[in-house]
Design a protein around this motif. Structure first.
Motif, PDB file in Angstrom:
ATOM      1  N   ALA A   1       0.834  -1.204   0.000  1.00  0.00           N
ATOM      2  CA  ALA A   1       0.000   0.000   0.000  1.00  0.00           C
ATOM      3  C   ALA A   1       0.870   1.257   0.000  1.00  0.00           C
ATOM      4  O   ALA A   1       0.601   2.228  -0.719  1.00  0.00           O
ATOM      5  CB  ALA A   1      -0.925  -0.005   1.214  1.00  0.00           C
TER       6      ALA A   1
ATOM      7  N   HIS B   1       2.512   1.589  -3.439  1.00  0.00           N
ATOM      8  CA  HIS B   1       1.513   1.945  -4.445  1.00  0.00           C
ATOM      9  C   HIS B   1       1.179   3.431  -4.379  1.00  0.00           C
ATOM     10  O   HIS B   1       1.129   4.116  -5.416  1.00  0.00           O
ATOM     11  CB  HIS B   1       0.250   1.105  -4.213  1.00  0.00           C
ATOM     12  CG  HIS B   1      -0.873   1.428  -5.155  1.00  0.00           C
ATOM     13  ND1 HIS B   1      -0.796   1.197  -6.513  1.00  0.00           N
ATOM     14  CD2 HIS B   1      -2.108   1.974  -4.927  1.00  0.00           C
ATOM     15  CE1 HIS B   1      -1.918   1.589  -7.078  1.00  0.00           C
ATOM     16  NE2 HIS B   1      -2.731   2.057  -6.146  1.00  0.00           N
ATOM     17  N   LEU B   2       0.969   3.956  -3.185  1.00  0.00           N
ATOM     18  CA  LEU B   2       0.618   5.362  -3.042  1.00  0.00           C
ATOM     19  C   LEU B   2       1.767   6.271  -3.461  1.00  0.00           C
ATOM     20  O   LEU B   2       1.557   7.280  -4.144  1.00  0.00           O
ATOM     21  CB  LEU B   2       0.207   5.652  -1.594  1.00  0.00           C
ATOM     22  CG  LEU B   2      -0.172   7.111  -1.298  1.00  0.00           C
ATOM     23  CD1 LEU B   2      -1.319   7.563  -2.190  1.00  0.00           C
ATOM     24  CD2 LEU B   2      -0.528   7.278   0.170  1.00  0.00           C
TER      25      LEU B   2
ATOM     26  N   LEU C   1       1.995   6.307  -7.207  1.00  0.00           N
ATOM     27  CA  LEU C   1       0.914   7.093  -7.785  1.00  0.00           C
ATOM     28  C   LEU C   1       1.195   8.594  -7.657  1.00  0.00           C
ATOM     29  O   LEU C   1       1.003   9.362  -8.602  1.00  0.00           O
ATOM     30  CB  LEU C   1      -0.408   6.756  -7.089  1.00  0.00           C
ATOM     31  CG  LEU C   1      -1.073   5.425  -7.441  1.00  0.00           C
ATOM     32  CD1 LEU C   1      -2.307   5.205  -6.583  1.00  0.00           C
ATOM     33  CD2 LEU C   1      -1.447   5.377  -8.916  1.00  0.00           C
TER      34      LEU C   1
ATOM     35  N   THR D   1      -7.281   6.269  -4.969  1.00  0.00           N
ATOM     36  CA  THR D   1      -7.561   5.445  -3.790  1.00  0.00           C
ATOM     37  C   THR D   1      -6.524   4.327  -3.688  1.00  0.00           C
ATOM     38  O   THR D   1      -5.912   3.944  -4.693  1.00  0.00           O
ATOM     39  CB  THR D   1      -8.970   4.824  -3.863  1.00  0.00           C
ATOM     40  OG1 THR D   1      -9.065   4.018  -5.049  1.00  0.00           O
ATOM     41  CG2 THR D   1     -10.037   5.888  -3.874  1.00  0.00           C
ATOM     42  N   PHE D   2      -6.331   3.809  -2.471  1.00  0.00           N
ATOM     43  CA  PHE D   2      -5.411   2.693  -2.262  1.00  0.00           C
ATOM     44  C   PHE D   2      -5.965   1.805  -1.149  1.00  0.00           C
ATOM     45  O   PHE D   2      -6.685   2.266  -0.257  1.00  0.00           O
ATOM     46  CB  PHE D   2      -4.007   3.202  -1.897  1.00  0.00           C
ATOM     47  CG  PHE D   2      -3.944   4.022  -0.637  1.00  0.00           C
ATOM     48  CD1 PHE D   2      -3.642   3.434   0.586  1.00  0.00           C
ATOM     49  CD2 PHE D   2      -4.180   5.392  -0.674  1.00  0.00           C
ATOM     50  CE1 PHE D   2      -3.588   4.187   1.743  1.00  0.00           C
ATOM     51  CE2 PHE D   2      -4.139   6.159   0.483  1.00  0.00           C
ATOM     52  CZ  PHE D   2      -3.835   5.550   1.697  1.00  0.00           C
TER      53      PHE D   2
ATOM     54  N   TYR E   1      -5.476  -0.476   2.085  1.00  0.00           N
ATOM     55  CA  TYR E   1      -4.554  -0.631   3.210  1.00  0.00           C
ATOM     56  C   TYR E   1      -5.243  -1.445   4.296  1.00  0.00           C
ATOM     57  O   TYR E   1      -6.276  -1.026   4.835  1.00  0.00           O
ATOM     58  CB  TYR E   1      -4.137   0.735   3.746  1.00  0.00           C
ATOM     59  CG  TYR E   1      -3.208   0.672   4.931  1.00  0.00           C
ATOM     60  CD1 TYR E   1      -2.015  -0.060   4.867  1.00  0.00           C
ATOM     61  CD2 TYR E   1      -3.511   1.330   6.119  1.00  0.00           C
ATOM     62  CE1 TYR E   1      -1.164  -0.127   5.950  1.00  0.00           C
ATOM     63  CE2 TYR E   1      -2.662   1.272   7.210  1.00  0.00           C
ATOM     64  CZ  TYR E   1      -1.492   0.534   7.116  1.00  0.00           C
ATOM     65  OH  TYR E   1      -0.639   0.466   8.191  1.00  0.00           O
TER      66      TYR E   1
ATOM     67  N   GLU F   1     -10.380   0.589   1.848  1.00  0.00           N
ATOM     68  CA  GLU F   1     -10.052   1.527   0.775  1.00  0.00           C
ATOM     69  C   GLU F   1      -9.890   2.926   1.360  1.00  0.00           C
ATOM     70  O   GLU F   1     -10.743   3.404   2.116  1.00  0.00           O
ATOM     71  CB  GLU F   1     -11.152   1.525  -0.285  1.00  0.00           C
ATOM     72  CG  GLU F   1     -10.778   2.321  -1.526  1.00  0.00           C
ATOM     73  CD  GLU F   1     -11.813   2.200  -2.627  1.00  0.00           C
ATOM     74  OE1 GLU F   1     -11.551   1.517  -3.630  1.00  0.00           O
ATOM     75  OE2 GLU F   1     -12.908   2.784  -2.461  1.00  0.00           O
TER      76      GLU F   1
ATOM     77  N   ALA G   1      -6.427   9.172  -1.232  1.00  0.00           N
ATOM     78  CA  ALA G   1      -5.169   9.914  -1.115  1.00  0.00           C
ATOM     79  C   ALA G   1      -5.452  11.382  -0.811  1.00  0.00           C
ATOM     80  O   ALA G   1      -6.456  11.939  -1.273  1.00  0.00           O
ATOM     81  CB  ALA G   1      -4.362   9.792  -2.398  1.00  0.00           C
TER      82      ALA G   1
END
Length: 308
Positions: free
Chosen positions: A199, A202-203, A206, A256-257, A259, A263, A266
């Protein structure tokens, strides 16, 4: 010809579209206006040949274009609207556009390369002066190569070198230089036992990708720390930097991510600063940028604070 203005404004070099007969300028991009020290409205009333200090060059250019239809990378001199001479590499070509003859001229400033070479000679001194700023712009420790590969952006060392070069360019041509810092406010903790840090990665990816996509070729995006990016914005007033920050906030809110099975949306805060006319170093601007980000952080998600 107005339809071509948005197109030629995206060209990195100086570009002019003119009449082959008398050199009257139809279109000019922003860099051409800067190098020739002439406002866009005044440039459109001028001829290309008005900026040749040696008027015999106009005859030579016309004769060569009549014979070969193209001039490529010729070393010569141009004169600004104020009469200052500078060395350029110039290319020109005659074309037909919808049966209308046009003269396309591009040129680059060779004296700028000399200045940049001098800046590189003093790189060590510049870096030493900037160490105190670097310490305030990144967390303790050094960014690893894995972090750079993760985000796809440059490190702070390169951004600081570019900031000095862009400051010199702004002082020389009278342009604007702004900086923007974006800090993610809801970054997930790295918990390898539960989600292997996916997570978090990924963030960050992004956010880095969004900063790159929102910037121009002339801008520079750097990762300052685990959850903060700094963007250097040449030829950008503080209003343009604010608009970019507003777009980044809006775009981040759509990301969105996942974790720990939930959901999340951001979110970020942004600080902005700009180089003042009397400043000859980027250090004061970057100090104000850090202060602006601290105030935005105190405000929370979606705050944008400017300290010109």
């Amino acid at each position: 010809m107005q339809a071509f203005q948005p197109l030629i404004d995206t060209v990195q070099g100086s570009l002019l579209l003119a009449s082959p007969e008398d050199g009257r300028i139809y279109c000019a991009n922003q860099l051409a206006c800067i190098l020739l020290a002439s406002p866009h409205s005044e440039l459109l009333k001028s001829s290309v040949y008005d900026f040749l200090p040696d008027k015999t060059e106009a005859y030579n250019i016309c004769r060569e274009l009549a014979g070969n239809n193209m001039i490529y990378n010729r070393g010569m001199q141009l004169s600004t609207g104020g009469g200052r001479l500078f060395d350029v590499q110039l290319s020109a070509r005659r074309i037909l556009l919808d049966q209308v003859p046009l003269l396309v001229i591009s040129f680059s400033d060779r004296t700028e390369a000399k200045v940049l070479g001098q800046l590189l000679d003093f790189e060590r001194q510049l870096v030493e002066r900037s160490l105190s700023i670097v310490k305030t712009l990144k967390e303790e420790g050094r960014q690893s190569e894995d972090e750079d590969k993760l985000t796809g952006v440059v490190g702070m060392h390169r951004l600081m070198s570019s900031a000095h070069a862009e400051t010199s360019r702004a002082k020389r041509y009278g342009g604007n230089l702004s900086s923007l810092a974006l800090e993610l406010v809801n970054i997930p903790e790295m918990v390898p036992r539960e989600d292997d840090g996916s997570a978090y990665s990924h963030l960050i990816r992004l956010a880095g990708s969004l900063c790159l996509q929102s910037s121009r070729d002339s801008d520079l995006v750097a990762r300052r720390s685990a959850n903060t990016f700094v963007i250097l914005l040449p030829q950008t007033p503080i209003g343009g930097a604010h608009e970019m920050g507003r777009r980044l906030i809006k775009s981040l809110r759509q990301l969105t991510f996942l974790y720990q099975g939930a959901e999340n949306q951001a979110a970020a805060c942004i600080g902005i600063s700009t180089l003042r006319p009397e400043e000859t170093s980027p250090a004061p601007m970057l100090e104000r940028l850090e202060d602006a980000l601290a105030k935005a952080r105190a405000g929370g998600a979606n705050y944008i604070i400017e300290l010109p």
